[in-house]
Design a protein around this motif. Structure first.
Motif, PDB file in Angstrom:
ATOM      1  N   ARG A   8      13.444   8.048  15.819  1.00 10.28           N
ATOM      2  CA  ARG A   8      12.479   8.750  16.665  1.00 10.28           C
ATOM      3  C   ARG A   8      11.157   8.006  16.802  1.00 10.28           C
ATOM      4  NH1 ARG A   8      11.659  13.241  13.726  1.00 10.28           N
ATOM      5  NH2 ARG A   8       9.628  12.552  12.961  1.00 10.28           N
ATOM      6  N   GLU A   9      10.708   7.341  15.716  1.00  9.43           N
ATOM      7  CA  GLU A   9       9.366   6.762  15.727  1.00  9.43           C
ATOM      8  C   GLU A   9       9.318   5.280  15.359  1.00  9.43           C
ATOM      9  OE1 GLU A   9       6.372   9.229  13.846  1.00  9.43           O
ATOM     10  OE2 GLU A   9       7.688  10.968  13.963  1.00  9.43           O
ATOM     11  N   LEU A  10       9.916   4.915  14.224  1.00  6.36           N
ATOM     12  CA  LEU A  10       9.765   3.537  13.758  1.00  6.36           C
ATOM     13  C   LEU A  10      10.370   2.534  14.726  1.00  6.36           C
ATOM     14  CD1 LEU A  10      10.265   3.630   9.885  1.00  6.36           C
ATOM     15  CD2 LEU A  10       8.165   3.762  11.214  1.00  6.36           C
ATOM     16  N   ALA A  11      11.602   2.788  15.163  1.00  5.22           N
ATOM     17  CA  ALA A  11      12.246   1.830  16.062  1.00  5.22           C
ATOM     18  C   ALA A  11      11.478   1.675  17.383  1.00  5.22           C
ATOM     19  CB  ALA A  11      13.698   2.235  16.311  1.00  5.22           C
ATOM     20  N   PRO A  12      11.068   2.763  18.029  1.00  7.83           N
ATOM     21  CA  PRO A  12      10.269   2.575  19.247  1.00  7.83           C
ATOM     22  C   PRO A  12       8.925   1.888  18.998  1.00  7.83           C
ATOM     23  CG  PRO A  12      11.236   4.770  19.218  1.00  7.83           C
ATOM     24  CD  PRO A  12      11.465   4.175  17.861  1.00  7.83           C
ATOM     25  N   LEU A  13       8.266   2.211  17.901  1.00  5.34           N
ATOM     26  CA  LEU A  13       6.980   1.575  17.601  1.00  5.34           C
ATOM     27  C   LEU A  13       7.150   0.071  17.376  1.00  5.34           C
ATOM     28  CD1 LEU A  13       5.401   4.236  15.215  1.00  5.34           C
ATOM     29  CD2 LEU A  13       4.431   3.509  17.402  1.00  5.34           C
ATOM     30  N   ALA A  14       8.117  -0.296  16.525  1.00  6.28           N
ATOM     31  CA  ALA A  14       8.329  -1.722  16.237  1.00  6.28           C
ATOM     32  C   ALA A  14       8.893  -2.452  17.437  1.00  6.28           C
ATOM     33  CB  ALA A  14       9.274  -1.868  15.040  1.00  6.28           C
ATOM     34  N   GLY A  15       9.577  -1.719  18.327  1.00  4.05           N
ATOM     35  CA  GLY A  15      10.086  -2.331  19.542  1.00  4.05           C
ATOM     36  C   GLY A  15       9.022  -2.545  20.605  1.00  4.05           C
TER      37      GLY A  15
ATOM     38  N   ALA B  38       8.089  14.975   4.657  1.00 10.25           N
ATOM     39  CA  ALA B  38       8.152  14.654   6.083  1.00 10.25           C
ATOM     40  C   ALA B  38       6.929  13.858   6.530  1.00 10.25           C
ATOM     41  CB  ALA B  38       8.273  15.932   6.902  1.00 10.25           C
ATOM     42  N   LEU B  39       7.136  12.993   7.524  1.00 11.71           N
ATOM     43  CA  LEU B  39       6.077  12.098   7.995  1.00 11.71           C
ATOM     44  C   LEU B  39       5.941  12.143   9.518  1.00 11.71           C
ATOM     45  CD1 LEU B  39       6.733   8.849   5.915  1.00 11.71           C
ATOM     46  CD2 LEU B  39       4.958  10.554   5.533  1.00 11.71           C
ATOM     47  N   ASP B  40       4.804  11.634   9.982  1.00  7.58           N
ATOM     48  CA  ASP B  40       4.568  11.378  11.402  1.00  7.58           C
ATOM     49  C   ASP B  40       3.887  10.018  11.496  1.00  7.58           C
ATOM     50  OD1 ASP B  40       3.203  11.075  13.868  1.00  7.58           O
ATOM     51  OD2 ASP B  40       3.257  13.213  14.219  1.00  7.58           O
ATOM     52  N   PHE B  41       4.603   9.029  12.009  1.00 10.65           N
ATOM     53  CA  PHE B  41       4.025   7.698  12.186  1.00 10.65           C
ATOM     54  C   PHE B  41       3.319   7.563  13.534  1.00 10.65           C
ATOM     55  CE2 PHE B  41       7.124   6.765   8.886  1.00 10.65           C
ATOM     56  CZ  PHE B  41       6.498   5.801   8.113  1.00 10.65           C
ATOM     57  N   THR B  42       3.899   8.133  14.576  1.00 11.24           N
ATOM     58  CA  THR B  42       3.409   7.896  15.930  1.00 11.24           C
ATOM     59  C   THR B  42       1.943   8.285  16.091  1.00 11.24           C
ATOM     60  OG1 THR B  42       5.636   8.240  16.807  1.00 11.24           O
ATOM     61  CG2 THR B  42       3.800   8.419  18.358  1.00 11.24           C
ATOM     62  N   LEU B  43       1.587   9.479  15.660  1.00  5.52           N
ATOM     63  CA  LEU B  43       0.209   9.934  15.783  1.00  5.52           C
ATOM     64  C   LEU B  43      -0.682   9.358  14.691  1.00  5.52           C
ATOM     65  CD1 LEU B  43       0.799  13.686  16.757  1.00  5.52           C
ATOM     66  CD2 LEU B  43       0.237  11.762  18.269  1.00  5.52           C
ATOM     67  N   ASN B  44      -0.164   9.327  13.469  1.00  8.33           N
ATOM     68  CA  ASN B  44      -1.007   8.921  12.339  1.00  8.33           C
ATOM     69  C   ASN B  44      -1.410   7.452  12.379  1.00  8.33           C
ATOM     70  OD1 ASN B  44      -1.391  11.337  10.931  1.00  8.33           O
ATOM     71  ND2 ASN B  44       0.615  11.213   9.978  1.00  8.33           N
ATOM     72  N   LEU B  45      -0.566   6.584  12.921  1.00  8.14           N
ATOM     73  CA  LEU B  45      -0.881   5.152  12.943  1.00  8.14           C
ATOM     74  C   LEU B  45      -1.678   4.733  14.181  1.00  8.14           C
ATOM     75  CD1 LEU B  45       2.280   3.213  11.684  1.00  8.14           C
ATOM     76  CD2 LEU B  45       0.052   3.348  10.580  1.00  8.14           C
ATOM     77  N   LYS B  46      -1.894   5.666  15.108  1.00  9.38           N
ATOM     78  CA  LYS B  46      -2.458   5.249  16.393  1.00  9.38           C
ATOM     79  C   LYS B  46      -3.839   4.607  16.257  1.00  9.38           C
ATOM     80  CE  LYS B  46      -2.732   6.516  21.233  1.00  9.38           C
ATOM     81  NZ  LYS B  46      -3.876   5.650  21.490  1.00  9.38           N
ATOM     82  N   THR B  47      -4.668   5.129  15.371  1.00  6.25           N
ATOM     83  CA  THR B  47      -6.006   4.535  15.204  1.00  6.25           C
ATOM     84  C   THR B  47      -5.900   3.081  14.777  1.00  6.25           C
ATOM     85  OG1 THR B  47      -7.010   6.671  14.664  1.00  6.25           O
ATOM     86  CG2 THR B  47      -8.168   4.699  13.937  1.00  6.25           C
TER      87      THR B  47
ATOM     88  N   HIS C 190       0.840  -1.191   0.000  1.00  2.00           N
ATOM     89  CA  HIS C 190       0.000   0.000   0.000  1.00  2.00           C
ATOM     90  C   HIS C 190       0.877   1.244   0.000  1.00  2.00           C
ATOM     91  CE1 HIS C 190      -3.315  -2.705   1.207  1.00  2.00           C
ATOM     92  NE2 HIS C 190      -2.348  -3.295   1.893  1.00  2.00           N
ATOM     93  N   ALA C 191       0.594   2.149  -0.907  1.00  2.00           N
ATOM     94  CA  ALA C 191       1.260   3.447  -0.945  1.00  2.00           C
ATOM     95  C   ALA C 191       0.267   4.509  -0.508  1.00  2.00           C
ATOM     96  CB  ALA C 191       1.781   3.756  -2.349  1.00  2.00           C
ATOM     97  N   ALA C 192       0.736   5.431   0.299  1.00  3.25           N
ATOM     98  CA  ALA C 192      -0.090   6.557   0.730  1.00  3.25           C
ATOM     99  C   ALA C 192       0.851   7.724   0.980  1.00  3.25           C
ATOM    100  CB  ALA C 192      -0.871   6.221   2.003  1.00  3.25           C
ATOM    101  N   GLU C 193       0.346   8.937   0.784  1.00  2.00           N
ATOM    102  CA  GLU C 193       1.211  10.084   1.030  1.00  2.00           C
ATOM    103  C   GLU C 193       1.622  10.173   2.483  1.00  2.00           C
ATOM    104  OE1 GLU C 193       0.004  13.837  -0.456  1.00  2.00           O
ATOM    105  OE2 GLU C 193      -0.149  13.165  -2.538  1.00  2.00           O
ATOM    106  N   THR C 194       0.730   9.775   3.387  1.00  2.58           N
ATOM    107  CA  THR C 194       1.051   9.753   4.816  1.00  2.58           C
ATOM    108  C   THR C 194       0.508   8.461   5.408  1.00  2.58           C
ATOM    109  OG1 THR C 194      -0.976  10.697   5.762  1.00  2.58           O
ATOM    110  CG2 THR C 194       0.623  12.257   4.803  1.00  2.58           C
ATOM    111  N   PRO C 195       0.976   8.086   6.611  1.00  2.00           N
ATOM    112  CA  PRO C 195       0.425   6.908   7.279  1.00  2.00           C
ATOM    113  C   PRO C 195      -0.808   7.225   8.120  1.00  2.00           C
ATOM    114  CG  PRO C 195       2.372   7.670   8.445  1.00  2.00           C
ATOM    115  CD  PRO C 195       2.203   8.577   7.259  1.00  2.00           C
ATOM    116  N   PHE C 196      -1.501   8.313   7.805  1.00  5.66           N
ATOM    117  CA  PHE C 196      -2.699   8.713   8.548  1.00  5.66           C
ATOM    118  C   PHE C 196      -3.762   7.621   8.469  1.00  5.66           C
ATOM    119  CE2 PHE C 196      -6.873  11.106   8.124  1.00  5.66           C
ATOM    120  CZ  PHE C 196      -7.062  11.259   9.488  1.00  5.66           C
ATOM    121  N   THR C 197      -4.313   7.257   9.632  1.00  6.65           N
ATOM    122  CA  THR C 197      -5.384   6.262   9.685  1.00  6.65           C
ATOM    123  C   THR C 197      -6.571   6.830  10.457  1.00  6.65           C
ATOM    124  OG1 THR C 197      -4.372   5.239  11.651  1.00  6.65           O
ATOM    125  CG2 THR C 197      -3.843   4.281   9.507  1.00  6.65           C
TER     126      THR C 197
END
Length: 480
Positions: free
Chosen positions: A377-384, A343-352, A260-267
């Motif tokens: 900042r985000e991917l490693a802590p999330l996947a961890g 630029a992206l934000d995974f932490t907030l956008n993926l929370k839903t 899946h491609a998306a401009e942002t990881p917003f959910t």
């Protein structure tokens, strides 16, 4: 080359290794332990047509190296070489008479600009392909361009120089393609029915029927989905039923993953009433840009729900403004080297999505990024933390020596290697696959050698980690 400079060139055995002589020695030993492992290619864009026809031969060096590879033609374009001069095909309806059809001229243009690739990963891949497949050790120059063209052409025409034979020569264990949700997978059917034992599997990519609900061409994609699924799509519920049917078909054809491609990881999760209203606006061509953003966000959650039920590994490649060059897109279409990161934000956008599925026992979600600042900042802590998450390898512009080194430095301490997925080549350029994997394995072994020399791990750990990064992680992550 002067003798003083020649002394600095490493032997091939030590290419891309850094640090002290002790670290290089360890890196060499680790690499030798994984160098001959089969290649797991779980995500890429090689055309399955190459394998459907057992006698397929590449028509010319230009077709083999240049025309399908946006890494190559985007660099020449950046220096003012028109895509037409590089043989890149135009969209239907455009005046194709300007596209160069003489592959010798296309090759000559490429060689005259070969210096543009100095110090780039594309330059490394091209150099290795020329050497390993065609025995060409001299540098390409305008003076030797045509002689080199003839030499490559002769080998391309050899009876055994077919994609199937190269697949075996490269020691590919499995290779997946990326296919639209509406694809009939005819080439995959032909491969399966041919009796050849090469493992070529599709990957389900529904972007064209999910993203861009506000665009004029979206309705046509829904019509295609209706035709291939046999389901009359008049509302959101029937649309979901059609997508689930297509996923089942892809699984029957060997698929183990979606993309899946998306401009942002917003959910976001929309109510049944809201999402159907947006869907209906899409069908009549009145959906807004905000509708499109929210519909894609909702569908990412819906695709996670489907993967939790049917077991297909879910990949998410956000962070690219696709087809940034509007003039190129209008004339030549998508995937012409004009996809630019943002630029992206995974932490907030993926929370839903993570609130619903973050601990689901059957779901695996592999995240990729084009925003390196998110890695530590985000991917490693999330996947961890979240059991469903894995981090994909350096992607696109970071599929490079520095990109890989940054990845190991930024991700592994927090996530650990077993929350990553090894390597995938993610390429249309089939011939570059072995050298891409070799680069990854060398950089991985160099990183591990540093840890071993520093006393962070022991030799047993280093060998196990090298084997995982080269082979095991990709095979396990993609359920291959």
């Amino acid at each position: 080359m002067s003798s003083s400079l020649r002394n600095y060139m490493p032997e091939r055995a030590d290419r891309f290794f850094s640090g002290s002589s002790a670290q290089k020695s360890v890196a060499r030993t680790l690499f030798e332990s994984v160098a001959d492992f089969p290649l797991i290619c779980p995500h890429g864009h090689v055309d399955p047509l190459l394998f459907a026809d057992a006698s397929y031969h590449f028509s010319s060096p230009a077709e083999f190296f240049l025309i399908p590879d946006h890494y190559v033609f985007r660099m020449l374009y950046s220096q003012g070489v028109p895509l037409e001069a590089q043989g890149v095909p135009m969209n239907d309806g455009e005046d194709a008479s300007a596209v160069e059809s003489d592959h010798r001229k296309i090759w000559q243009t490429f060689v005259e600009n070969y210096h543009l690739f100095q110090g780039t990963p594309t330059g490394l891949w091209l150099r290795d392909e020329l050497h390993d497949l065609f025995g060409i050790t001299e540098k390409l120059t305008p003076a030797n361009a045509q002689a080199t063209y003839d030499r490559i052409s002769e080998q391309l025409a050899a009876p055994d120089f077919t994609p199937r034979k190269l697949y075996e020569q490269f020691q590919v264990e499995v290779l997946t393609t990326t296919d639209a949700a509406t694809d009939t997978l005819e080439h995959h059917k032909t491969i399966r029915e041919s009796g050849w034992d090469g493992r070529i599997y599709p990957t389900f990519r529904p972007d064209k029927v999910v993203n861009g609900i506000d665009q004029p061409e979206w309705k046509g994609q829904i019509d295609l989905l209706r035709d291939v699924s046999g389901i009359d799509i008049g509302d959101y519920v029937s649309y979901i039923t059609a997508l689930e049917a297509r996923r089942d078909f892809f699984r029957e054809m060997g698929a183990t993953a979606t993309d899946h491609a998306a401009e942002t990881p917003f959910t976001e999760v929309l109510s049944p009433k809201e999402v159907d209203a947006i869907f209906q606006r899409g069908l009549v061509g009145s959906a807004s840009a905000d509708d499109a953003r929210r519909f894609t966000a909702h569908m990412l959650v819906e695709m996670a729900r489907m993967s939790s039920e049917d077991g297909l590994v879910m990949q998410l490649h956000p962070g690219s403004i696709r087809n940034h060059n509007s003039a190129v897109f209008q004339r030549f279409g998508a995937d012409k080297g004009a996809d630019i990161p943002h630029a992206l934000d995974f932490t907030l956008n993926l929370k839903t999505l993570l609130d619903r599925f973050g601990s689901h026992p059957s779901l695996r979600l592999i995240l990729f990024t084009l925003d390196e600042s998110t890695s530590a900042r985000e991917l490693a802590p999330l996947a961890g933390h979240y059991p469903i998450l894995r981090i994909g390898p350096p992607w696109w512009f970071y599929d490079s020596i520095n990109g890989m080194r940054n990845f190991f430095a930024q991700v592994m301490e927090t996530a650990g290697i077993y929350n990553t997925v090894g390597f995938n080549d993610d390429t249309r350029a089939f011939a570059s696959i072995p050298t891409r994997h070799e680069l990854w394995r060398r950089i991985a072994c160099d990183w591990l050698a540093g840890l071993l020399v520093e006393g962070q791990i022991d030799d047993e750990d280093a060998l196990a980690m090298a084997h995982a990064l080269a082979y095991g992680l990709a095979k396990e992550a993609y359920r291959l």
